[in-house]
Design a protein around this motif. Structure first.
Motif, PDB file in Angstrom:
ATOM      1  N   HIS A 193     -19.286  53.820 -12.634  1.00 44.86           N
ATOM      2  CA  HIS A 193     -18.406  52.854 -12.153  1.00 44.86           C
ATOM      3  C   HIS A 193     -16.917  53.228 -13.021  1.00 44.86           C
ATOM      4  O   HIS A 193     -17.232  52.117 -13.614  1.00 44.86           O
ATOM      5  CB  HIS A 193     -18.909  51.542 -11.385  1.00 44.86           C
ATOM      6  N   GLY A 219     -24.740  52.021 -12.706  1.00 44.19           N
ATOM      7  CA  GLY A 219     -25.166  51.517 -11.897  1.00 44.19           C
ATOM      8  C   GLY A 219     -25.367  52.518 -10.709  1.00 44.19           C
ATOM      9  O   GLY A 219     -25.185  53.226 -10.278  1.00 44.19           O
ATOM     10  N   CYS A 220     -26.058  51.627  -9.808  1.00 41.25           N
ATOM     11  CA  CYS A 220     -26.037  51.903  -7.739  1.00 41.25           C
ATOM     12  C   CYS A 220     -25.395  50.374  -7.227  1.00 41.25           C
ATOM     13  O   CYS A 220     -25.675  49.267  -7.531  1.00 41.25           O
ATOM     14  CB  CYS A 220     -27.204  52.407  -7.827  1.00 41.25           C
ATOM     15  N   TYR A 221     -25.286  51.458  -5.916  1.00 43.55           N
ATOM     16  CA  TYR A 221     -24.869  50.066  -4.832  1.00 43.55           C
ATOM     17  C   TYR A 221     -26.290  49.342  -4.989  1.00 43.55           C
ATOM     18  O   TYR A 221     -27.220  50.169  -3.791  1.00 43.55           O
ATOM     19  CB  TYR A 221     -23.467  50.404  -4.148  1.00 43.55           C
ATOM     20  N   ALA A 239     -19.490  54.268  -1.930  1.00 41.35           N
ATOM     21  CA  ALA A 239     -20.847  53.534  -1.758  1.00 41.35           C
ATOM     22  C   ALA A 239     -21.223  53.461  -0.225  1.00 41.35           C
ATOM     23  O   ALA A 239     -22.906  53.376  -0.221  1.00 41.35           O
ATOM     24  CB  ALA A 239     -20.704  52.055  -1.944  1.00 41.35           C
ATOM     25  N   HIS A 244     -28.173  57.092 -11.044  1.00 42.19           N
ATOM     26  CA  HIS A 244     -26.637  56.110 -11.211  1.00 42.19           C
ATOM     27  C   HIS A 244     -25.691  57.072 -11.214  1.00 42.19           C
ATOM     28  O   HIS A 244     -26.128  58.206 -11.030  1.00 42.19           O
ATOM     29  CB  HIS A 244     -27.694  55.357 -12.491  1.00 42.19           C
ATOM     30  N   LYS A 294     -16.075  49.530 -13.638  1.00 46.83           N
ATOM     31  CA  LYS A 294     -16.349  48.744 -14.043  1.00 46.83           C
ATOM     32  C   LYS A 294     -16.727  49.817 -15.691  1.00 46.83           C
ATOM     33  O   LYS A 294     -17.400  48.967 -16.830  1.00 46.83           O
ATOM     34  CB  LYS A 294     -17.715  48.367 -14.033  1.00 46.83           C
ATOM     35  N   ASP A 296     -23.562  40.422  -9.436  1.00 45.27           N
ATOM     36  CA  ASP A 296     -22.621  40.901  -8.961  1.00 45.27           C
ATOM     37  C   ASP A 296     -22.563  39.559  -7.646  1.00 45.27           C
ATOM     38  O   ASP A 296     -23.157  38.580  -7.655  1.00 45.27           O
ATOM     39  CB  ASP A 296     -22.512  42.335  -8.322  1.00 45.27           C
ATOM     40  N   TRP A 351     -22.795  45.438  -6.463  1.00 42.99           N
ATOM     41  CA  TRP A 351     -22.135  46.572  -7.875  1.00 42.99           C
ATOM     42  C   TRP A 351     -24.273  46.300  -8.780  1.00 42.99           C
ATOM     43  O   TRP A 351     -24.056  45.318  -9.033  1.00 42.99           O
ATOM     44  CB  TRP A 351     -22.036  46.456  -8.055  1.00 42.99           C
ATOM     45  N   CYS A 352     -25.202  46.789  -8.749  1.00 42.44           N
ATOM     46  CA  CYS A 352     -25.710  46.931  -9.602  1.00 42.44           C
ATOM     47  C   CYS A 352     -25.809  47.565 -10.487  1.00 42.44           C
ATOM     48  O   CYS A 352     -26.068  48.375 -10.364  1.00 42.44           O
ATOM     49  CB  CYS A 352     -26.701  46.839  -8.879  1.00 42.44           C
ATOM     50  N   PRO A 353     -25.698  47.176 -12.196  1.00 46.09           N
ATOM     51  CA  PRO A 353     -25.614  48.244 -13.351  1.00 46.09           C
ATOM     52  C   PRO A 353     -27.252  48.364 -13.782  1.00 46.09           C
ATOM     53  O   PRO A 353     -27.861  47.786 -13.385  1.00 46.09           O
ATOM     54  CB  PRO A 353     -24.878  47.032 -14.206  1.00 46.09           C
TER      55      PRO A 353
END
Length: 220
Positions: free
Chosen positions: A78, A85-87, A114, A75, A81, A102, A57-59
């Motif tokens: 989540h 963000g995105c995967y 995802a 984006h 969380k 992450d 996971w990339c915020p």
């Protein structure tokens, strides 16, 4: 509804529906008496599958993006969380890339939301394992260079391209299917099960063909 039931040379009764899809595979013994339990195919033509990958996971804040100003259009939110963000996917990253916010998660844990690769099943059938041909091995993603071409074999000895082959494993005499069975298929089978499911056992297997497709509507 069932359209046809026929006994294949493979030792199964193959049952199909009117649309041609499998309804079930039934084994029979030497007296041709039917067993009670059908062997159902895991998928049917038309089924939509998704591919699991090693992911993280990339915020948005890690990318320096401001979601309030719409700097990133890809984006998602989540819910656990509680952030945007995105995967990111290991297969699309360089070897030295690592998610700073992450860690890489095994593909088996990837949630459906995802998924970025979707597949549509186009055909399902049963075959003997050793019926696989070069195209089939290629479609399985099998790539193999015989040790003779690199002048060194799997057991560590150097091959003499100009002289007789002294390797105990005659790679160059094998078909692509045999190479697939020895180098890839058997590596996925537990040693205790090789007698039943290994390449030499030549078991019956499901052959499932598919094609890439778009993400189905309604999937988040």
């Amino acid at each position: 509804m069932i359209k046809t039931r026929r006994k294949d040379a493979c030792g199964f009764y193959v049952t199909r529906r009117i649309d041609g899809s499998f309804a079930g595979i039934y084994e029979y013994d030497e007296n041709e008496s039917m067993f009670d339990n059908p062997l159902e195919p895991p998928y049917q033509p038309g089924d939509i599958l998704y591919v699991r990958e090693t992911f993280a996971w990339c915020p948005c804040w890690d990318c320096g993006m401001d979601t309030e100003q719409g700097a990133c259009t890809d984006h998602i939110y989540h819910s656990e969380k509680k952030e945007y963000g995105c995967y990111m996917y290991r297969a699309s990253c360089e070897d030295n890339e690592y998610p700073s916010a992450d860690t890489w998660h095994p593909s088996i844990h990837m949630p459906k939301e995802a998924a970025r690769i979707w597949l549509k099943v186009t055909d399902v059938r049963v075959e003997r394992l050793q019926e696989i041909d070069e195209d089939g091995a290629w479609n399985e993603g099998f790539r193999f260079t015989t040790p003779c071409l690199t002048r060194i074999s799997a057991d560590g000895h150097t091959c003499d391209l100009d002289g007789p082959c002294t390797s105990p494993i005659k790679y160059c005499d094998m078909t692509m299917g045999e190479l697939f069975g020895r180098e890839l298929w058997n590596s996925t089978i537990k040693k205790s099960d090789l007698d039943r499911y290994g390449w030499n056992a030549n078991p019956w297997v499901w052959v499932i063909e598919f094609e890439l497709c778009e993400k189905p509507k309604g999937e988040n």
